[in-house]
Design a protein around this motif. Structure first.
Motif, PDB file in Angstrom:
ATOM      1  N   LYS A 160       0.830  -1.206   0.000  1.00 28.22           N
ATOM      2  CA  LYS A 160       0.000   0.000   0.000  1.00 28.22           C
ATOM      3  C   LYS A 160       0.862   1.253   0.000  1.00 28.22           C
ATOM      4  N   LYS A 161       1.954   1.227   0.758  1.00 24.29           N
ATOM      5  CA  LYS A 161       2.857   2.379   0.821  1.00 24.29           C
ATOM      6  C   LYS A 161       3.454   2.670  -0.553  1.00 24.29           C
ATOM      7  N   VAL A 162       3.801   1.629  -1.275  1.00 23.72           N
ATOM      8  CA  VAL A 162       4.449   1.800  -2.581  1.00 23.72           C
ATOM      9  C   VAL A 162       3.464   2.246  -3.643  1.00 23.72           C
ATOM     10  N   PRO A 209      10.868   4.987   1.701  1.00 23.40           N
ATOM     11  CA  PRO A 209      11.649   4.537   2.855  1.00 23.40           C
ATOM     12  C   PRO A 209      12.344   3.216   2.551  1.00 23.40           C
ATOM     13  N   LEU A 210      13.438   2.956   3.235  1.00 19.81           N
ATOM     14  CA  LEU A 210      14.253   1.781   2.936  1.00 19.81           C
ATOM     15  C   LEU A 210      13.486   0.485   3.126  1.00 19.81           C
ATOM     16  N   TRP A 211      12.565   0.459   4.078  1.00 25.03           N
ATOM     17  CA  TRP A 211      11.881  -0.798   4.385  1.00 25.03           C
ATOM     18  C   TRP A 211      10.918  -1.250   3.284  1.00 25.03           C
ATOM     19  N   VAL A 212      10.637  -0.385   2.304  1.00 24.76           N
ATOM     20  CA  VAL A 212       9.809  -0.818   1.161  1.00 24.76           C
ATOM     21  C   VAL A 212      10.613  -0.787  -0.137  1.00 24.76           C
ATOM     22  N   MET A 213      11.934  -0.695  -0.047  1.00 26.26           N
ATOM     23  CA  MET A 213      12.751  -0.483  -1.235  1.00 26.26           C
ATOM     24  C   MET A 213      12.596  -1.620  -2.238  1.00 26.26           C
TER      25      MET A 213
END
Length: 307
Positions: free
Chosen positions: A108-110, A234-238
């Motif tokens: 969802k963030k992406v 953010p890195l956690w969704v890279m």
């Protein structure tokens, strides 16, 4: 099966690069992926053609498969997910551990980021010209236009890939000093002009080599979409962001390869093989400069803001 087999490559590389390096280091490390890929593409032109002529296509593909297995074993033995000490992004990784467990939240963030969709469209529209021309139809086009053998024509296609391999680390270094979007915009304009020269002018050997090299060098700037993706996500969704951005290449590339073929078949339905006339190729290839124009328009809406 081939597509499924190679789908992991860009995503895993970019995730590892983002984990191991800070933002500046990532710019250079990500560009080296294209250099390596283009080295493989160069080998896949004239050298592979010579190998197939020597031992036959089936045995030649066996050799390629063996090399692939060797590289996979080396990769598994050497490469690690992240450094044990001196993690470039350790604090961010630790803070995001709980977030990573929620796959739905990552997706969802992406997909909620307009920038990610624009970057996907740009990379797909730009790489389409490499995919459809350099990867499939360009060799036959050069054979017909310049009365070359298939092996001779492959040298000119190799020049495009060599240019991309040379240009990628240059673009990576430039992106450390200059914002990525202006670099991509200027390079895309130059790529548009050089592609028109390759397609519609009858150049001598020297100028054709130069045009192919320039086209490859400037087109390598499309890899900067991943540098922008590193900034705006953010890195956690890279890894998820890279997967989405990278999706544009097979979608647009596969579509435009087929479109070129459909136009050629419509113009000359009775032709056997890829022996279409130069004029038919020029009409069919008109969708490639159009793709670059669309990429330029898409780039105008990208916002290169630090996440």
């Amino acid at each position: 099966m081939m597509g499924l087999g190679v789908a992991f490559a860009t995503v895993s590389y970019m995730k590892a690069a983002a984990t191991w390096f800070d933002e500046k280091g990532f710019s250079v490390a990500s560009s080296l992926l294209l250099t390596a890929a283009m080295a493989g593409a160069v080998v896949g032109q004239a050298p592979l053609s010579a190998l197939f002529n020597s031992v036959g296509w089936q045995e030649g593909l066996y050799y390629c498969a063996i090399i692939g297995v060797v590289f996979a074993i080396v990769y598994w033995l050497i490469v690690r997910d992240d450094p044990e000490e001196g993690h470039a992004n350790l604090a961010e990784e630790q803070a995001a551990q709980n977030e990573q467990k929620n796959i739905l939240k990552m997706v969802k963030k992406v997909i909620s980021s307009r920038n990610n969709w624009l970057l996907m469209a740009y990379s797909g529209l730009i790489f389409t010209t490499i995919d459809a021309f350099g990867g499939l139809w360009g060799n036959s086009f050069f054979v017909q236009k310049y009365a070359l053998t298939t092996t001779q024509a492959s040298y000119f296609i190799s020049c495009i890939f060599i240019g991309m391999g040379i240009g990628a680390p240059i673009m990576g270094k430039l992106s450390v000093k200059i914002r990525c979007v202006p670099i991509m915009f200027c390079c895309t304009l130059i790529g548009f002009v050089s592609l028109l020269a390759i397609l519609y002018l009858h150049l001598n050997v020297t100028f054709l080599v130069i045009a192919c090299l320039v086209y490859g060098i400037v087109t390598s700037s499309f890899m900067l979409v991943f540098v922008v993706g590193r900034k705006v996500n953010p890195l956690w969704v890279m890894a998820t962001a890279v997967a989405l951005i990278n999706t544009g290449e097979p979608i647009f590339g596969g579509t435009f390869e087929g479109l070129v073929g459909m136009i050629l078949d419509h113009l000359q339905p009775d032709v056997l093989g890829a022996n279409y006339s130069v004029s038919s190729y020029e009409v069919a290839f008109s969708i490639l400069p159009a793709s670059i124009i669309l990429a330029l328009l898409t780039l105008c809406f990208v916002r290169e803001r630090k996440c």
